[in-house]
Scaffold this motif. Structure first.
Motif, PDB file in Angstrom:
ATOM      1  N   PHE A  40       5.830  -9.351   9.665  1.00 34.24           N
ATOM      2  CA  PHE A  40       7.084 -10.112   8.811  1.00 34.24           C
ATOM      3  C   PHE A  40       7.255 -11.463   9.835  1.00 34.24           C
ATOM      4  CE2 PHE A  40       7.621  -6.847   5.984  1.00 34.24           C
ATOM      5  CZ  PHE A  40       8.240  -7.504   4.736  1.00 34.24           C
ATOM      6  N   SER A  45       6.181  -2.592   3.340  1.00 35.69           N
ATOM      7  CA  SER A  45       6.733  -3.127   2.341  1.00 35.69           C
ATOM      8  C   SER A  45       5.891  -4.183   1.475  1.00 35.69           C
ATOM      9  CB  SER A  45       7.983  -3.648   2.625  1.00 35.69           C
ATOM     10  OG  SER A  45       8.937  -3.891   1.682  1.00 35.69           O
ATOM     11  N   ARG A  46       6.458  -5.436   1.215  1.00 36.69           N
ATOM     12  CA  ARG A  46       5.509  -6.502   0.651  1.00 36.69           C
ATOM     13  C   ARG A  46       4.031  -6.324   1.316  1.00 36.69           C
ATOM     14  NH1 ARG A  46      10.208 -10.862   1.248  1.00 36.69           N
ATOM     15  NH2 ARG A  46      11.122  -8.792   1.043  1.00 36.69           N
ATOM     16  N   LYS A  60       1.973  -3.629   0.481  1.00 39.85           N
ATOM     17  CA  LYS A  60       1.282  -4.030  -0.978  1.00 39.85           C
ATOM     18  C   LYS A  60       0.016  -4.635  -0.559  1.00 39.85           C
ATOM     19  CE  LYS A  60       5.862  -5.249  -2.808  1.00 39.85           C
ATOM     20  NZ  LYS A  60       6.390  -4.004  -3.146  1.00 39.85           N
ATOM     21  N   GLU A  90      13.087  -0.407  -8.168  1.00 45.09           N
ATOM     22  CA  GLU A  90      12.204  -1.618  -8.535  1.00 45.09           C
ATOM     23  C   GLU A  90      11.125  -1.465  -9.439  1.00 45.09           C
ATOM     24  OE1 GLU A  90      10.221  -3.687  -5.402  1.00 45.09           O
ATOM     25  OE2 GLU A  90      11.228  -5.542  -6.090  1.00 45.09           O
ATOM     26  N   ILE A 109      10.800  -7.237  -9.783  1.00 48.75           N
ATOM     27  CA  ILE A 109       9.951  -7.850  -8.775  1.00 48.75           C
ATOM     28  C   ILE A 109       9.452  -9.081  -9.132  1.00 48.75           C
ATOM     29  CG2 ILE A 109       7.650  -6.864  -9.539  1.00 48.75           C
ATOM     30  CD1 ILE A 109       7.370  -5.992  -6.378  1.00 48.75           C
ATOM     31  N   PHE A 148      10.616 -12.241  -7.061  1.00 49.82           N
ATOM     32  CA  PHE A 148       9.327 -12.912  -6.552  1.00 49.82           C
ATOM     33  C   PHE A 148       8.271 -13.245  -7.547  1.00 49.82           C
ATOM     34  CE2 PHE A 148      11.428  -9.408  -3.864  1.00 49.82           C
ATOM     35  CZ  PHE A 148      11.888 -10.026  -2.901  1.00 49.82           C
ATOM     36  N   TRP A 208       4.705 -13.898  -5.946  1.00 56.36           N
ATOM     37  CA  TRP A 208       3.827 -12.828  -5.209  1.00 56.36           C
ATOM     38  C   TRP A 208       2.436 -12.583  -6.106  1.00 56.36           C
ATOM     39  CZ3 TRP A 208       7.512  -8.579  -3.416  1.00 56.36           C
ATOM     40  CH2 TRP A 208       8.190  -9.051  -2.143  1.00 56.36           C
ATOM     41  N   TRP A 251      14.386   2.459  -3.896  1.00 53.82           N
ATOM     42  CA  TRP A 251      13.979   1.303  -4.477  1.00 53.82           C
ATOM     43  C   TRP A 251      12.589   1.341  -4.522  1.00 53.82           C
ATOM     44  CZ3 TRP A 251      15.829  -2.125  -7.419  1.00 53.82           C
ATOM     45  CH2 TRP A 251      15.523  -3.482  -7.472  1.00 53.82           C
ATOM     46  N   HIS A 305      14.459   2.320   4.053  1.00 50.94           N
ATOM     47  CA  HIS A 305      13.048   1.540   4.092  1.00 50.94           C
ATOM     48  C   HIS A 305      13.050   0.640   5.628  1.00 50.94           C
ATOM     49  CE1 HIS A 305      10.661  -1.161   1.957  1.00 50.94           C
ATOM     50  NE2 HIS A 305      11.074  -2.071   2.242  1.00 50.94           N
TER      51      HIS A 305
HETATM   52  C1  GTR Z   1      12.032  -6.060  -1.422  1.00 52.10           C
HETATM   53  C2  GTR Z   1      11.096  -5.995  -2.617  1.00 52.10           C
HETATM   54  C3  GTR Z   1      10.323  -4.684  -2.262  1.00 52.10           C
HETATM   55  C4  GTR Z   1       9.633  -4.692  -0.979  1.00 52.10           C
HETATM   56  C5  GTR Z   1      10.664  -5.284  -0.096  1.00 52.10           C
HETATM   57  C6  GTR Z   1      10.187  -5.919   1.383  1.00 52.10           C
HETATM   58  O1  GTR Z   1      13.132  -6.809  -1.910  1.00 52.10           O
HETATM   59  O2  GTR Z   1      11.678  -5.830  -3.942  1.00 52.10           O
HETATM   60  O3  GTR Z   1       9.273  -4.778  -3.398  1.00 52.10           O
HETATM   61  O4  GTR Z   1       8.519  -5.544  -0.904  1.00 52.10           O
HETATM   62  O5  GTR Z   1      11.527  -6.399  -0.480  1.00 52.10           O
HETATM   63  O6  GTR Z   1       9.213  -6.512   1.269  1.00 52.10           O
HETATM   64  O7  GTR Z   1      10.885  -5.746   2.221  1.00 52.10           O
END
Ligand code: GTR
Length: 364
Positions: A110, A200-201, A204, A238, A243, A247, A250, A291, A343
């Motif tokens: 990140f 998280s993202r 994915k 979510e 989503i 976003f 994405w 979520w 999370h």
């Molecule tokens: C959130 C999104 C999630 C997840 C998260 C992240 O806002 O809704 O799908 O990816 O961000 O990346 O921390």
């Protein structure tokens, strides 16, 4: 019990070709996998950017005595030759000196900070792992910038984005493959055991990277949830609507049409996991991460298992019940753990992924 739960979701079939015929052999699966990868490009993530002609690396700086002299730290710029344009981004590599040919984790980060709160570099290298890190924002900005900067700018066509135009998750995943292009030129790491990891993202993203690039022997997706490792049908938290509202960049623009119409999607997220078979995949969930929906994450691995079995792998070894806090299932080709809390990419998660990789190291 679990099989009934999976059946009741009425998921699109992994082991059926688009024309309805059955997938019954490993050979069939190779063809079916291509169909699946095409569906995911076409309907969800957008087209995969082309492979560059060449990737070169420039070493900006090196510290041979990093972390008390245990680690070699290198700061590089990778450049991908895309024909008429060059795309460059920074990659930072940490290699422990006390192990011969360490296993390698490609980490999609990140933040540019080294280390950061999700990325305990010293703890990772102390476990004997090498790590190559790039920050996703250096590839394509994680905001609505109308695709003007970075790789997005380089790929941009005239006019608005439409249909299956590449989304940013796919762009970040493409960049992870460029890191492997470079890693393949190094003889100081274990080429057979390269993993991709993200939270998280970026969890994915790690799954997309592994699904499309078979050079990743392992993939680790932490708390990835919606449009990552969680089944979308009947999902808590979510969903496609939220989503794609928050976003849209994405994904490919087409994905949005499934908001509130998940039942007509010709795929679900078990397609993404199955496309990684027969290679290793392990997911992390957190009990309070509603979520992301831990149960639907778990059911996705359960649903992908039949492909691993078809390919003669052990697949997912787990009890016939939903996950509980403290569960660690790491015996099979598919792994899963669920920890206490929210999370986050925690030390606990890192320990589970490194444990999994050590246990299943190829050629050990
Ligand atoms: C959130 C999104 C999630 C997840 C998260 C992240 O806002 O809704 O799908 O990816 O961000 O990346 O921390």
């Amino acid at each position: 019990m679990l099989q009934e739960m999976v059946d009741s979701l009425q998921l699109p079939k992994l082991l059926k070709f688009n024309d309805g015929s059955l997938v019954t052999s490993a050979e069939d699966w190779q063809k079916r996998r291509k169909e699946i990868l095409d569906i995911l490009c076409e309907e969800e993530y957008g087209l995969r950017p082309p492979k560059p002609f060449k990737v070169t690396a420039m070493l900006n700086s090196i510290n041979e005595i990093a972390y008390a002299g245990k680690i070699i730290e290198q700061h590089l710029i990778l450049s991908a030759d895309m024909g008429n344009k060059i795309f460059s981004f920074p990659v930072n590599i940490f290699v422990p000196k006390f192990v011969k040919k360490p296993m390698m984790i490609v980490y999609i980060a990140f933040r540019p900070d080294l280390p950061d709160r999700y990325l305990p570099i010293e703890e990772i290298t102390d476990e004997g792992f090498a790590i190559a890190i790039f920050c996703y924002n250096d590839v394509a900005a994680d905001r609505e910038d109308h695709f003007i900067g970075g790789l997005a700018g380089l790929l941009k066509k005239k006019g608005d984005r439409t249909s299956n135009d590449t989304g940013k998750l796919m762009m970040w995943a493409w960049a992870a493959s460029r890191v492997v292009d470079y890693l393949e030129t190094r003889n100081d790491i274990d080429q057979k055991n390269i993993a991709v990891m993200g939270h998280s993202r970026l969890g994915k993203t790690a799954l997309i990277a592994a699904a499309y690039d078979e050079r990743f022997a392992f993939s680790f997706s932490n708390d990835s949830g919606c449009s990552g490792d969680a089944i979308t049908r009947e999902k808590e938290g979510e969903r496609v609507e939220q989503i794609t509202n928050s976003f849209p960049f994405w994904f490919c623009p087409k994905y949005r049409k499934y908001a509130r119409h998940e039942d007509i999607m010709p795929f679900d997220q078990h397609f993404l996991l199955a496309a990684i078979a027969p290679r290793f995949v392990s997911g992390g969930a957190a009990v309070e991460d509603i979520w992301a929906d831990p149960n639907k994450q778990y059911l996705s691995y359960v649903a992908a298992d039949e492909v691993y079995k078809l390919l003669g792998k052990e697949g997912f070894v787990h009890p016939d019940r939903l996950p509980q806090v403290g569960d660690i299932f790491n015996d099979g080709t598919i792994g899963f753990h669920m920890r206490y809390g929210k999370h986050f990419h925690s030390r606990y998660d890192w320990q589970r992924y490194m444990e999994f990789m050590k246990k299943h190291r190829i050629g050990k």
